[in-house]
Design a protein around this motif. Structure first.
Motif, PDB file in Angstrom:
ATOM      1  N   ARG A 290      95.921   2.372  61.755  1.00  0.00           N
ATOM      2  CA  ARG A 290      95.146   3.112  62.741  1.00  0.00           C
ATOM      3  C   ARG A 290      96.063   4.151  63.392  1.00  0.00           C
ATOM      4  N   VAL A 291      95.686   5.406  63.266  1.00  0.00           N
ATOM      5  CA  VAL A 291      96.464   6.516  63.837  1.00  0.00           C
ATOM      6  C   VAL A 291      95.546   7.275  64.790  1.00  0.00           C
ATOM      7  N   ASP A 292      95.904   7.325  66.046  1.00  0.00           N
ATOM      8  CA  ASP A 292      95.124   8.073  67.036  1.00  0.00           C
ATOM      9  C   ASP A 292      95.425   9.568  66.898  1.00  0.00           C
ATOM     10  N   VAL A 293      94.367  10.356  66.760  1.00  0.00           N
ATOM     11  CA  VAL A 293      94.482  11.815  66.636  1.00  0.00           C
ATOM     12  C   VAL A 293      93.883  12.445  67.890  1.00  0.00           C
ATOM     13  N   GLU A 294      94.726  13.085  68.665  1.00  0.00           N
ATOM     14  CA  GLU A 294      94.286  13.729  69.909  1.00  0.00           C
ATOM     15  C   GLU A 294      94.119  15.228  69.662  1.00  0.00           C
ATOM     16  N   VAL A 295      92.913  15.720  69.843  1.00  0.00           N
ATOM     17  CA  VAL A 295      92.594  17.126  69.593  1.00  0.00           C
ATOM     18  C   VAL A 295      92.622  17.886  70.919  1.00  0.00           C
ATOM     19  N   MET A 296      93.489  18.880  70.997  1.00  0.00           N
ATOM     20  CA  MET A 296      93.555  19.722  72.193  1.00  0.00           C
ATOM     21  C   MET A 296      92.423  20.758  72.131  1.00  0.00           C
ATOM     22  N   PRO A 297      91.527  20.754  73.089  1.00  0.00           N
ATOM     23  CA  PRO A 297      90.395  21.702  73.034  1.00  0.00           C
ATOM     24  C   PRO A 297      90.874  23.142  73.217  1.00  0.00           C
ATOM     25  N   ASP A 298      90.203  24.039  72.525  1.00  0.00           N
ATOM     26  CA  ASP A 298      90.472  25.483  72.661  1.00  0.00           C
ATOM     27  C   ASP A 298      89.579  26.003  73.778  1.00  0.00           C
ATOM     28  N   ASN A 299      90.119  26.085  74.971  1.00  0.00           N
ATOM     29  CA  ASN A 299      89.338  26.473  76.139  1.00  0.00           C
ATOM     30  C   ASN A 299      89.032  27.961  76.134  1.00  0.00           C
ATOM     31  N   ALA A 300      87.981  28.310  76.835  1.00  0.00           N
ATOM     32  CA  ALA A 300      87.636  29.728  77.007  1.00  0.00           C
ATOM     33  C   ALA A 300      88.688  30.407  77.876  1.00  0.00           C
ATOM     34  N   PRO A 301      88.923  31.685  77.681  1.00  0.00           N
ATOM     35  CA  PRO A 301      89.948  32.384  78.455  1.00  0.00           C
ATOM     36  C   PRO A 301      89.560  32.532  79.923  1.00  0.00           C
ATOM     37  N   ASN A 302      90.578  32.712  80.746  1.00  0.00           N
ATOM     38  CA  ASN A 302      90.401  32.975  82.175  1.00  0.00           C
ATOM     39  C   ASN A 302      90.757  34.430  82.458  1.00  0.00           C
ATOM     40  N   VAL A 303      89.953  35.102  83.266  1.00  0.00           N
ATOM     41  CA  VAL A 303      90.183  36.503  83.588  1.00  0.00           C
ATOM     42  C   VAL A 303      89.750  36.742  85.027  1.00  0.00           C
ATOM     43  N   ALA A 304      90.451  37.651  85.695  1.00  0.00           N
ATOM     44  CA  ALA A 304      90.134  37.960  87.098  1.00  0.00           C
ATOM     45  C   ALA A 304      90.566  39.389  87.397  1.00  0.00           C
ATOM     46  N   PHE A 305      89.899  39.991  88.388  1.00  0.00           N
ATOM     47  CA  PHE A 305      90.282  41.322  88.868  1.00  0.00           C
ATOM     48  C   PHE A 305      91.594  41.212  89.635  1.00  0.00           C
ATOM     49  N   ASP A 306      92.462  42.180  89.438  1.00  0.00           N
ATOM     50  CA  ASP A 306      93.689  42.295  90.221  1.00  0.00           C
ATOM     51  C   ASP A 306      93.495  43.445  91.215  1.00  0.00           C
TER      52      ASP A 306
END
Length: 834
Positions: A290-306
């Motif tokens: 048994r091998v646990d496989v942890e998948v890192m989610p590809d999150n949506a980008p973050n953006v903001a006005f400067d």
């Protein structure tokens, strides 16, 4: 002498031993090379696991053949090998040193028979010469004997395959070698362990290395979890020699689709989207692995006005932003929603990244003045897109988009209809009717024929497309027409400059080759020069058309204001080119952004809210020239009316004619006196202008003083009721005013180029004063003020005098009422051009 001979013998002995070893190695390598290559090839095939794909009996036959072939190569090598003799060793040493006549053997030679003293001395000299030659002996190396046996260098391929096989086997090399020498029938019980090979390949855009694991069952401890990005590809191979077809692996309690690779081996593939456990089924309920496989989610980008978006001096929208993504950003865009209109949302691209970046802090300049929402309140959001087309949005800001301000009445009318079409799409028929009326209005007299044709085409397009599908195309078309009416070539130059800046930025980001970058740099430099030239021409035209009262309200330019010269921009372009040629592309990108900021905030002298004193003087002088021209035309009309009255009076009788000969009519005299007052006002305005020039310490052009004297003569003639005698001095005054305007313009252009260097060729300012286009006859199509000392051949005094004489003769003949009506009509049409 004996000591020298002993040292020579010891040196020769060492050389012989080493040469004997090299010669033995060469002959052994030549004889036993096939016997060495065959086992290496067998090991490579075994490490690659190719024997597992053969039936057990084929595997056994292949082993027997390999062993037989190896024995045959050993026997053949034994027969071929011949140990080197002492003579072979000496010959090898002599060949390597380039010695002839066997000097080593001569050391052991003795003279035959008895010899006298002369023969003994001769023999001693011969021996000394041979010993001296032996000083050239050196250690020999291995000769390339394999090139004769293997001219195609197949030995290199054997070594390369062996290296790849070692890498492929990894920690399982022992098991694969054991499998190679122990063919096992299917179903037979073996003691070989079960092996599980695991490969996880992350997506290419993550730039992460693959994960490789190999497990030998049974395992004493639980394996460590495997952490990989989302959308990674999982490949698992199960090798169980105890069974013909092992059970399929499971992931997240679901059986995977397994493919049989051979006896006792299966393979399964899966794209990982969620975390789970990879399990190898056992005989009971508990899995063997048994091998646990942890998948890192590809999150949506973050953006903001400067900060809030700002409008530049050229009405471009400067938007600063910060964005980040776990694996890479691909694009930044601005989403605009018109307040008060549902469904009116449009997206405008700000930046498209040639190479993905995980963090970004930058700003973009985008010209939204052509956008239908320009000048209206919008709700804006930033939209960031990553490399897998996931989108992230920022908080919304509400502001008014920058709007272009038009001064040309025709352009303002077109923009007003464009705004009406955008705000009220249902009123397209009314807009079409107004466009058609505008295309036929008198205000279009004198403009290019393409403008009314374009307005009529836009009107027709709106009428024929009742569904409104052509509204956006008409909106864009009306903007192009209004922009051309307002700026002419200035708008085209500005658009080309912005497009080339973005093209160069995109080429730098995606790593374009040097040839493409050099081409874009050349085009950018040309576009920048054309833009600066167009800006300078526009400034001159604005100054020429400005009302004197506007000039009086303008204040002098701030001497402490920061200015940018064409030389500075050219130096920045040269530095950017050098940075790209040296490979410093990040530095070139920064310089391109700095150049873009400078160009967006660049203003010409006439676009600034203040004007220099010389510019004010130039504008006032242009108004004087225009008013003097109009006054001379009215004087000529008064002369013609006076001559017409005299002709009608002559037809009433000779007596009446003699009584009024030489005396103008009362109405004509009163009109001429009114013109005289206007001429006096112009003369006083010229005197005031010359006084202001003198107070500022500037040299007053001599032509202006002479023009004032001619105005005085014309004033006296008009006050006497003789407009015919006033047209000559008025023409002279007009010519002298234009000469003075040319001198003032020359000084002003010198200041714009070189801060008053006085050299027409000085290019330290905003470049050449005007790059005038010419018609097929070589005449400039526009001269921005009536006189340009650059690129225009100024006529000398005889040419000017001839032109004035021709004009006066035309005026004299047109005033002769006795000439035929056809000739008078022709003369009137000629004079209309002046």
């Amino acid at each position: 002498m004996a000591e020298t001979h002993a040292r020579l013998n010891r040196r020769l002995t060492r050389r012989r031993r080493w040469a004997g070893l090299m010669l033995t190695a060469e002959r052994a390598l030549d004889a036993f090379a096939p016997a060495v290559a065959l086992p290496l090839l067998f090991v490579a095939v075994s490490l690659l696991g190719w024997w597992a794909h053969l039936p057990w009996w084929t595997h056994g036959v292949a082993l027997v053949l390999v062993l037989g072939a190896w024995g045959w190569t050993l026997e053949r090598g034994r027969r071929r090998f011949r140990a080197p003799t002492a003579g072979d060793v000496d010959r090898r040493l002599e060949r390597a040193a380039g010695l002839h006549h066997r000097p080593i053997a001569s050391l052991d030679d003795r003279p035959a028979g008895a010899s006298d003293g002369a023969a003994t001395r001769l023999w001693a000299a011969h021996q000394a010469r041979q010993r001296a030659a032996l000083g050239r002996l050196r250690f020999v190396g291995l000769a390339p004997v394999l090139t004769r046996r293997d001219p195609w260098a197949l030995r290199v391929a054997v070594v390369l395959v062996l290296g790849l096989a070692v890498i492929d086997a990894g920690p399982n090399w022992r098991g694969r070698l054991l499998d190679a020498v122990t063919p096992t029938p299917a179903g037979a019980a073996v003691d070989a362990p079960t092996r599980v090979d695991l490969w996880v390949t992350p997506p290419a855009y993550t730039d992460q290395p693959p994960v490789v694991r190999s497990y030998t069952l049974p395992m004493a401890a639980a394996p460590e979890p495997v952490v990989v990005p989302e959308r990674s590809e999982l490949v698992v191979q199960l090798h169980d020699p105890a069974v013909d077809t092992p059970p399929a692996p499971r992931f997240a309690l679901a059986d995977l689709d397994a493919e049989r690779l051979g006896a006792g081996s299966v393979e399964a593939r899966l794209e990982l989207t969620d975390s789970g456990a990879l399990a190898i089924p056992g005989a009971g309920e508990a899995p063997r692995l048994r091998v646990d496989v942890e998948v890192m989610p590809d999150n949506a980008p973050n953006v903001a006005f400067d900060g809030r978006p700002e409008a530049t001096h050229r009405k471009a929208l400067h938007t600063r932003y910060t964005a980040e993504d776990d694996f890479g950003l691909a694009e930044i865009a601005l989403e605009l929603t018109l307040i008060g209109r549902a469904g009116s949302t449009e997206r405008v691209g700000l930046r498209e990244l040639g190479r993905p970046e995980t963090a970004l802090e930058d700003g973009s300049y985008v010209d939204l003045t052509p956008h239908p929402f320009a000048g209206q309140e919008v709700r804006a959001r930033l939209v960031a897109t990553d490399v897998v087309d996931q989108e992230g949005t920022s908080a919304a800001l509400t502001f008014v988009l920058p709007e272009r301000e038009f001064t040309n009445p025709l352009a303002r009318a077109i923009i007003a209809l464009r705004k009406q079409l955008v705000a009220q799409p249902g009123e397209r028929e009314a807009v079409a009717s107004k466009l058609n009326i505008l295309a036929q209005s008198p205000r279009l007299d004198g403009v290019e024929v393409a403008i009314p044709l374009t307005l009529r085409a836009a009107s027709t397009r709106l009428v024929l497309n009742e569904a409104g599908t052509a509204d956006r195309s008409v909106v864009d078309l009306l903007w192009e027409v209004a922009l051309y009416v307002e700026d002419g070539q200035m708008a085209v130059a500005e658009r080309d400059l912005r497009e080339l800046q973005e093209a160069l930025r995109e080429a730098l980001e995606r790593g374009a080759d040097a040839e493409e970058l050099e081409r874009l740099m050349d085009e950018l430099e040309q576009a920048m020069n054309e833009f600066l030239d167009a800006m300078q021409r526009q400034a001159m035209e604005q100054m020429r058309n400005m009302d004197p009262r506007q000039l009086e309200r303008m204040q002098p330019m701030d001497p402490n204001a920061r200015s940018v010269e064409r030389r500075d921009l050219q130096e920045m372009l040269d530095q950017m080119r050098e940075a790209m040629q040296s490979g410093a592309r990040e530095q070139a990108e920064q310089m391109l952004s700095q150049l873009q900021r400078m160009m967006e905030n660049l203003q010409s002298a006439m676009q600034m809210p203040q004007m220099s004193p010389m510019q004010q003087d130039m504008g006032a002088l242009q108004q004087l020239i225009q008013r003097q021209q109009e006054l001379m035309d009215r004087s000529f009309d008064a002369q013609r009316r006076q001559q017409g009255q005299q002709g009608r009076q002559g037809q009433q009788g000779e007596q009446g004619q003699s009584g009024r000969q030489g005396q103008p009519g009362q109405s004509g005299q009163a009109g001429a006196q009114g013109l005289g007052q206007q001429q006096e006002a112009l003369r006083r305005a010229l005197g005031e202008l010359m006084r202001q020039l003198g107070e500022r310490g500037q040299d007053i052009p001599r032509a202006l003083g002479q023009s004032e004297l001619q105005m005085r003569d014309a004033e006296q003639a008009l006050n006497q009721g003789r407009p015919g005698r006033a047209t000559g001095p008025q023409g002279e005054a007009l010519d002298l005013l234009q000469q003075g305007a040319g001198q003032l313009m020359e000084r002003m252009q010198q200041q714009m180029m070189g801060q008053g260097s006085g050299r027409p060729g000085d290019r330290r300012g905003l470049g050449p004063p005007l790059r005038e286009t010419r018609d097929p006859l070589g005449r400039p199509q526009r001269n921005d003020g009536g006189a340009s000392p650059y690129g225009v051949e100024v006529p000398d005094q005889p040419d000017l005098g001839t032109a004035r004489e021709v004009l006066r003769e035309l005026q004299r003949r047109s005033g002769d009422s006795d000439r035929p009506a056809l000739e008078l009509d022709y003369l009137d049409r000629l004079l209309e051009r002046f």
